[in-house]
Write an enzyme that holds these catalytic residues in place. Structure first.
Site, mmCIF file in Angstrom:
data_model
loop_
_atom_site.group_PDB
_atom_site.id
_atom_site.type_symbol
_atom_site.label_atom_id
_atom_site.label_comp_id
_atom_site.label_asym_id
_atom_site.label_seq_id
_atom_site.Cartn_x
_atom_site.Cartn_y
_atom_site.Cartn_z
ATOM 1 N N ASN A 158 50.477 40.489 42.274
ATOM 2 C CA ASN A 158 49.850 39.655 43.290
ATOM 3 C C ASN A 158 50.955 39.233 44.258
ATOM 4 O O ASN A 158 51.756 38.341 43.965
ATOM 5 C CB ASN A 158 49.199 38.436 42.622
ATOM 6 C CG ASN A 158 48.488 37.522 43.596
ATOM 7 O OD1 ASN A 158 48.869 37.413 44.754
ATOM 8 N ND2 ASN A 158 47.452 36.847 43.115
ATOM 9 N N ALA B 66 51.062 37.732 47.193
ATOM 10 C CA ALA B 66 51.057 36.372 47.735
ATOM 11 C C ALA B 66 51.592 35.386 46.706
ATOM 12 O O ALA B 66 52.364 34.475 47.037
ATOM 13 C CB ALA B 66 49.651 35.979 48.171
ATOM 14 N N SER B 67 51.207 35.561 45.450
ATOM 15 C CA SER B 67 51.698 34.687 44.391
ATOM 16 C C SER B 67 53.216 34.774 44.283
ATOM 17 O O SER B 67 53.910 33.759 44.186
ATOM 18 C CB SER B 67 51.044 35.070 43.062
ATOM 19 O OG SER B 67 51.602 34.356 41.980
ATOM 20 N N ASN C 128 36.649 36.313 38.719
ATOM 21 C CA ASN C 128 37.177 36.881 37.479
ATOM 22 C C ASN C 128 36.543 36.276 36.242
ATOM 23 O O ASN C 128 36.967 36.581 35.127
ATOM 24 C CB ASN C 128 38.692 36.673 37.416
ATOM 25 C CG ASN C 128 39.418 37.277 38.592
ATOM 26 O OD1 ASN C 128 40.029 36.551 39.376
ATOM 27 N ND2 ASN C 128 39.342 38.578 38.748
ATOM 28 N N ARG D 21 46.301 33.817 32.342
ATOM 29 C CA ARG D 21 44.850 33.909 32.439
ATOM 30 C C ARG D 21 44.200 34.294 31.113
ATOM 31 O O ARG D 21 42.986 34.153 30.949
ATOM 32 C CB ARG D 21 44.446 34.917 33.518
ATOM 33 C CG ARG D 21 45.043 34.593 34.901
ATOM 34 C CD ARG D 21 44.178 35.055 36.034
ATOM 35 N NE ARG D 21 42.946 34.290 36.103
ATOM 36 C CZ ARG D 21 42.026 34.461 37.065
ATOM 37 N NH1 ARG D 21 42.222 35.357 38.030
ATOM 38 N NH2 ARG D 21 40.915 33.743 37.075
ATOM 39 N N GLU E 167 38.672 42.210 33.980
ATOM 40 C CA GLU E 167 38.936 41.106 34.913
ATOM 41 C C GLU E 167 37.695 40.721 35.720
ATOM 42 O O GLU E 167 37.781 40.131 36.794
ATOM 43 C CB GLU E 167 40.117 41.469 35.826
ATOM 44 C CG GLU E 167 41.350 41.872 35.032
ATOM 45 C CD GLU E 167 42.567 41.006 35.266
ATOM 46 O OE1 GLU E 167 42.669 40.400 36.336
ATOM 47 O OE2 GLU E 167 43.436 40.945 34.366
ATOM 48 N N HIS F 151 43.010 43.698 42.278
ATOM 49 C CA HIS F 151 41.591 43.844 41.960
ATOM 50 C C HIS F 151 40.926 44.660 43.063
ATOM 51 O O HIS F 151 41.356 44.621 44.220
ATOM 52 C CB HIS F 151 40.897 42.476 41.858
ATOM 53 C CG HIS F 151 41.380 41.639 40.728
ATOM 54 N ND1 HIS F 151 41.689 40.300 40.863
ATOM 55 C CD2 HIS F 151 41.605 41.940 39.420
ATOM 56 C CE1 HIS F 151 42.088 39.815 39.701
ATOM 57 N NE2 HIS F 151 42.049 40.786 38.813
ATOM 58 N N ASN G 192 48.229 31.674 46.861
ATOM 59 C CA ASN G 192 48.359 32.113 45.476
ATOM 60 C C ASN G 192 47.632 33.429 45.239
ATOM 61 O O ASN G 192 47.471 33.859 44.102
ATOM 62 C CB ASN G 192 47.837 31.037 44.524
ATOM 63 C CG ASN G 192 48.895 30.553 43.550
ATOM 64 O OD1 ASN G 192 49.930 31.187 43.398
ATOM 65 N ND2 ASN G 192 48.637 29.445 42.890
ATOM 66 N N CYS H 172 37.445 35.707 45.994
ATOM 67 C CA CYS H 172 38.003 35.378 44.686
ATOM 68 C C CYS H 172 37.412 34.089 44.144
ATOM 69 O O CYS H 172 37.259 33.927 42.933
ATOM 70 C CB CYS H 172 39.518 35.218 44.782
ATOM 71 S SG CYS H 172 40.436 36.769 44.823
#
EC number: 3.5.3.23
Length: 416
Positions: A25, A27-28, A101, A129, A162, A230, A341, A347
């Site tokens: 991810n 951006a995270s 998710n 998660r 997911e 995803h 994030n 999402c």
């Protein structure tokens, strides 16, 4: 029975922080260590829900999960007070806010027994998660306790699942049988492919789907490697419309041919890589948008502000609108805290096609209910959190108290 699509948005929890825990991810990873704003994040989410209500949509909610995840830490033989900071960060993640998710959903019109089936996602690929599913399952079993639903536990963790972020449904309208598309990954280059084919097949069997109206398609390795962890980062479907990037799928031509064979009414809206690169699509989250049907029958696309701020993406979108394409209208929303994030408008929500009268009303909202939730959030959610703050006992106490007060405001004390 009045069947419609309901968007259930996850309320951003009071522990929202930028711990950078999600490999793949981008951006995270890019925002690792920055100071988060949980209060602003949650209020941005409520504003997005208000925008949906203004469009005439039915809106639902899911509540934040217990944070820190004491039950999970207890299984590991520790506690929030004793865990090392890295482990505690995984127990403090607010990632359950991304309700896409939470589960995979098949409406009753598609299933062999006429019930709406939900399978809670195991989310086993990412540590932070992997402990979400028990609390998610508890909410699903309260919200969808009516006999018209069947709520399944997770697919065994041998195979990663997911949820609806890797599932699409095409149909002439929400209330009639459609074609369900499960998107899985084989390889993501430097990043893990999170959705396994065997998990998809297991869910299709559990939901008693017609094999003749079910497809399994591989996401492109190129897309995963570019940061599309995803499928909903590069493709989204709504009723007749499939909106996708040209490089979303491993074998584009074979997939589209098979889909058209099963659903000839499909309207493909494809964004060419020559006009919008994968990198631009993923940075802006053009496809991680809510593609919805308004009460008047038209399609609206709800996109984050970042779409307007990415020149190539905004130019393509304006050309599409000017050409009277399948997407007729664009709404821009501010969900910057979630975006930082790695989670856009899509999402944040789980789509469930059902009769709203069969849903526990405590999970449905109107403007007045959102006002009450907003008042709790404005009083109790932390204004800022730095990652180094996560070990502070006072912050942990405040986070747990904030969630408890929100549950009380929703009359959902059984989820404590």
């Amino acid at each position: 029975m009045s069947v419609r699509e309901i968007n259930f948005d996850g309320i951003v929890g009071p522990s929202h922080n930028y711990g950078g825990l999600s490999l793949g991810n981008l951006a995270s990873a890019r925002n690792l260590g920055k100071v988060s704003q949980p209060r602003a994040a949650a209020l941005q989410g409520l504003d997005k829900m208000r925008a949906n209500l203004a469009l005439g949509l039915t809106q639902g909610i899911f509540l934040p999960q217990p944070r820190p995840a004491r039950a999970w830490l207890n299984e590991l033989g520790t506690s929030p007070e004793e865990a090392d900071p890295a482990l505690l960060a995984n127990a403090m993640s607010a990632s359950a806010m991304w309700a896409a998710n939470a589960a995979t959903v098949s409406p009753g019109v598609d299933t062999g027994d006429g019930r709406t089936h939900l399978t809670v996602a195991n989310l086993r690929t990412m540590v932070h998660r992997s402990h979400e599913w028990p609390a998610t399952l508890a909410q699903l079993r309260v919200a969808f306790a009516d006999p018209s639903f069947t709520v399944h536990g997770p697919v065994p963790p041998t195979f990663g699942d997911e949820g609806a972020a890797n599932h699409m449904r095409l149909c002439a309208s929400h209330g009639i049988p459609g074609v369900e598309v499960f998107v899985y990954g084989l390889s993501g280059g430097p990043f893990p492919a999170r959705q396994h084919l065997e998990a998809c097949r297991a869910i299709a069997r559990r939901h008693r789907l017609d094999p003749g109206r079910t497809l399994f398609v591989a996401q492109s390795e190129q897309a995963i490697a570019a940061g599309a962890f995803h499928n909903d980062v590069v493709a989204v479907a709504n009723e007749r419309v499939l909106f996708a990037h040209e490089q979303a799928f491993a074998d584009r031509d074979a997939f589209l041919a098979e889909l058209e064979g099963k659903f000839p009414e499909m309207e493909l809206v494809e964004v060419p890589a020559a006009e919008v690169s994968l990198e631009e699509a993923i940075r802006s989250y053009l496809f991680n948008a809510q593609l919805i049907t308004r009460p008047d029958g038209g399609n609206s696309l709800i996109v984050p502000e970042e779409v307007r701020e990415t020149p190539a993406v905004w130019r393509w979108l304006q050309r599409h609108l000017a050409g009277n394409g399948a997407i007729r209208d664009v709404k821009v929303v501010d969900v910057r805290q979630s975006m930082a994030n790695g989670g856009g408008p899509a999402c944040l929500r789980l789509r469930v096609v059902c009769d709203p009268a069969t849903v526990d009303p405590r999970f449905l909202v109107d403007e007045a209910r959102l006002d009450r939730l907003g008042e709790v959030i404005a009083r109790k959610w932390p204004e800022e959190i730095a990652v180094s703050d996560l070990v502070a006992p006072a912050l942990i106490r405040d986070i747990e108290q904030a969630r408890a007060e929100l549950l009380a405001a929703c009359d959902l004390g059984e989820l404590i």
